[in-house]
Enzyme design. Structure first.
Site, PDB file in Angstrom:
ATOM      1  N   LYS A   1      -1.041   2.881  -5.581  1.00 40.71           N
ATOM      2  CA  LYS A   1      -1.091   3.851  -6.671  1.00 40.71           C
ATOM      3  C   LYS A   1      -0.523   3.185  -7.912  1.00 40.71           C
ATOM      4  CE  LYS A   1       1.686   7.416  -6.738  1.00 40.71           C
ATOM      5  NZ  LYS A   1       2.336   8.633  -6.245  1.00 40.71           N
TER       6      LYS A   1
ATOM      7  N   MET B   1      -7.021   9.156  10.053  1.00 43.91           N
ATOM      8  CA  MET B   1      -7.780   9.632   8.879  1.00 43.91           C
ATOM      9  C   MET B   1      -8.708  10.780   9.274  1.00 43.91           C
ATOM     10  SD  MET B   1      -8.768   5.939   7.166  1.00 43.91           S
ATOM     11  CE  MET B   1      -9.247   5.117   8.695  1.00 43.91           C
TER      12      MET B   1
ATOM     13  N   ASP C   1       0.823  -1.203   0.000  1.00 41.14           N
ATOM     14  CA  ASP C   1       0.000   0.000   0.000  1.00 41.14           C
ATOM     15  C   ASP C   1       0.857   1.252   0.000  1.00 41.14           C
ATOM     16  OD1 ASP C   1      -2.537  -1.107   0.222  1.00 41.14           O
ATOM     17  OD2 ASP C   1      -2.401  -1.258   2.402  1.00 41.14           O
TER      18      ASP C   1
HETATM   19  N1  SAH Z   1      -3.547   0.119   9.841  1.00 38.19           N
HETATM   20  C1  SAH Z   1      -2.948   1.435  10.024  1.00 38.19           C
HETATM   21  C2  SAH Z   1      -3.973   2.555   9.884  1.00 38.19           C
HETATM   22  C3  SAH Z   1      -4.635   2.617   8.512  1.00 38.19           C
HETATM   23  S1  SAH Z   1      -5.657   4.030   8.326  1.00 38.19           S
HETATM   24  C4  SAH Z   1      -2.243   1.485  11.373  1.00 38.19           C
HETATM   25  O1  SAH Z   1      -2.425   0.577  12.204  1.00 38.19           O
HETATM   26  O2  SAH Z   1      -1.457   2.401  11.593  1.00 38.19           O
HETATM   27  C5  SAH Z   1      -4.510   5.201   7.663  1.00 38.19           C
HETATM   28  C6  SAH Z   1      -4.287   6.335   8.652  1.00 38.19           C
HETATM   29  O3  SAH Z   1      -3.325   5.934   9.623  1.00 38.19           O
HETATM   30  C7  SAH Z   1      -3.730   7.604   8.081  1.00 38.19           C
HETATM   31  O4  SAH Z   1      -4.728   8.399   7.477  1.00 38.19           O
HETATM   32  C8  SAH Z   1      -3.153   8.274   9.298  1.00 38.19           C
HETATM   33  O5  SAH Z   1      -4.168   8.825  10.112  1.00 38.19           O
HETATM   34  C9  SAH Z   1      -2.591   7.076  10.034  1.00 38.19           C
HETATM   35  N2  SAH Z   1      -1.166   6.849   9.745  1.00 38.19           N
HETATM   36  C10 SAH Z   1      -0.610   5.699   9.313  1.00 38.19           C
HETATM   37  N3  SAH Z   1       0.733   5.794   9.234  1.00 38.19           N
HETATM   38  C11 SAH Z   1       1.033   7.060   9.641  1.00 38.19           C
HETATM   39  C12 SAH Z   1       2.254   7.788   9.804  1.00 38.19           C
HETATM   40  N4  SAH Z   1       3.434   7.233   9.528  1.00 38.19           N
HETATM   41  N5  SAH Z   1       2.184   9.068  10.253  1.00 38.19           N
HETATM   42  C13 SAH Z   1       1.008   9.636  10.550  1.00 38.19           C
HETATM   43  N6  SAH Z   1      -0.177   9.000  10.409  1.00 38.19           N
HETATM   44  C14 SAH Z   1      -0.166   7.732   9.970  1.00 38.19           C
END
Ligand code: SAH
Length: 257
Positions: free
Chosen positions: A57, A168, A35
């Site tokens: 993408k 998000m 992803d």
């Molecule tokens: N499964 C992922 C979350 C997926 S939803 C987890 O456990 O982290 C995607 C959201 O996760 C993004 O929109 C943001 O809010 C957050 N996110 C994921 N990686 C991030 C990062 N490195 N820095 C800031 N926000 C992050």
């Protein structure tokens, strides 16, 4: 040989926050579907034998649809490949991981899950924000801001106290803030927005519930970001956190015990 699918939590973005199990799964993978938010800068080294497929993408910037992703991994596994489905953070935190597991099971494909370090906990931790601290917060709620919360949810969230973590959540921040205020959350409750955690361009914006919508707009805060709402934000030790937050840290700690 029978193929398989393993959903791998890739952690919040830096290679050294991959688990040992994740690294092993990548090392033996035939195919990796990854992803946008999964760590992929060194994938060719981590998965040297694998075909690497970017499903976040494609040329033309169209993300692959969920059903197409599921169809692709099932096709490869059915043909005998060891498929790694690499996801950002933990596969079961807002990652549609369980849908992919169910799709594999329905197709009769052996499937397993390797948990990952979720951004919900690790991105705040990267700037010294603990989601819990004895005497300050003994619970945290992780919320998706993908769709606005209902009034019922906002009322309960405001009443619950503890720490609120929003993923998000940039687009729906104004709705969340006004809802929490309407249901009694204090206007001076601290808020931190951490963008692009664990990347060289990581940035933190600190504010309060009453000021955060304006401050986020001024800073042009953008996704991906983790939003933390709660007193624990005052414990941040990051150098770019504002001075008033750091001063309040000492006061807050003095109140504990
Ligand atoms: N499964 C992922 C979350 C997926 S939803 C987890 O456990 O982290 C995607 C959201 O996760 C993004 O929109 C943001 O809010 C957050 N996110 C994921 N990686 C991030 C990062 N490195 N820095 C800031 N926000 C992050």
């Amino acid at each position: 040989r029978t193929g398989s699918v393993v959903l791998v939590g890739g952690g919040p973005g830096s290679d050294d926050l991959l688990t040992v199990a994740a690294t092993k799964a990548l090392a033996t993978a035939d195919v990796v579907l990854y992803d946008r938010l999964s760590p992929h800068s060194h994938l060719a080294d981590l998965a040297p034998h694998a075909e690497l497929i970017n499903v976040g993408k494609r040329p033309g910037h169209h993300p692959t649809s969920q059903s197409e992703i599921e169809r692709t991994m099932i096709e490869y596994a059915a043909a005998g490949s060891r498929v790694v489905r690499l996801k950002g953070g933990d596969p079961y935190v807002f990652g549609r991981g369980s849908e992919e597991v169910i799709a594999c099971q329905a197709a009769g494909i052996p499937v397993s899950v390797i948990p990952g370090i979720t951004s919900a906990v690790s991105v705040p931790a990267s700037i010294g924000i603990p989601l819990t601290h004895r005497g300050i917060s003994h619970l945290f709620t992780v919320v998706s801001g993908h769709a606005p919360l209902t009034d019922n949810e906002l009322e309960h969230l405001a009443g619950l106290g503890g720490t609120i973590v929003v993923l998000m959540g940039i687009g729906t921040l104004p709705h969340l803030v006004s809802g929490l205020r309407r249901f009694g959350a204090p206007g001076d409750l601290p808020v931190a927005i951490v963008e692009r955690g664990f990347s060289p361009s990581q940035r933190t914006t600190t504010s309060s519930l009453d000021a955060v919508v304006q401050d986020a707009a001024l800073a042009k805060v953008a996704s991906p970001a983790v939003i933390v709402i709660g007193e624990v934000v005052r414990l941040a030790y990051d150098g770019d956190a504002e001075a008033h937050i750091l001063l309040a840290r000492a006061e807050l700690l003095a109140r504990v015990d």
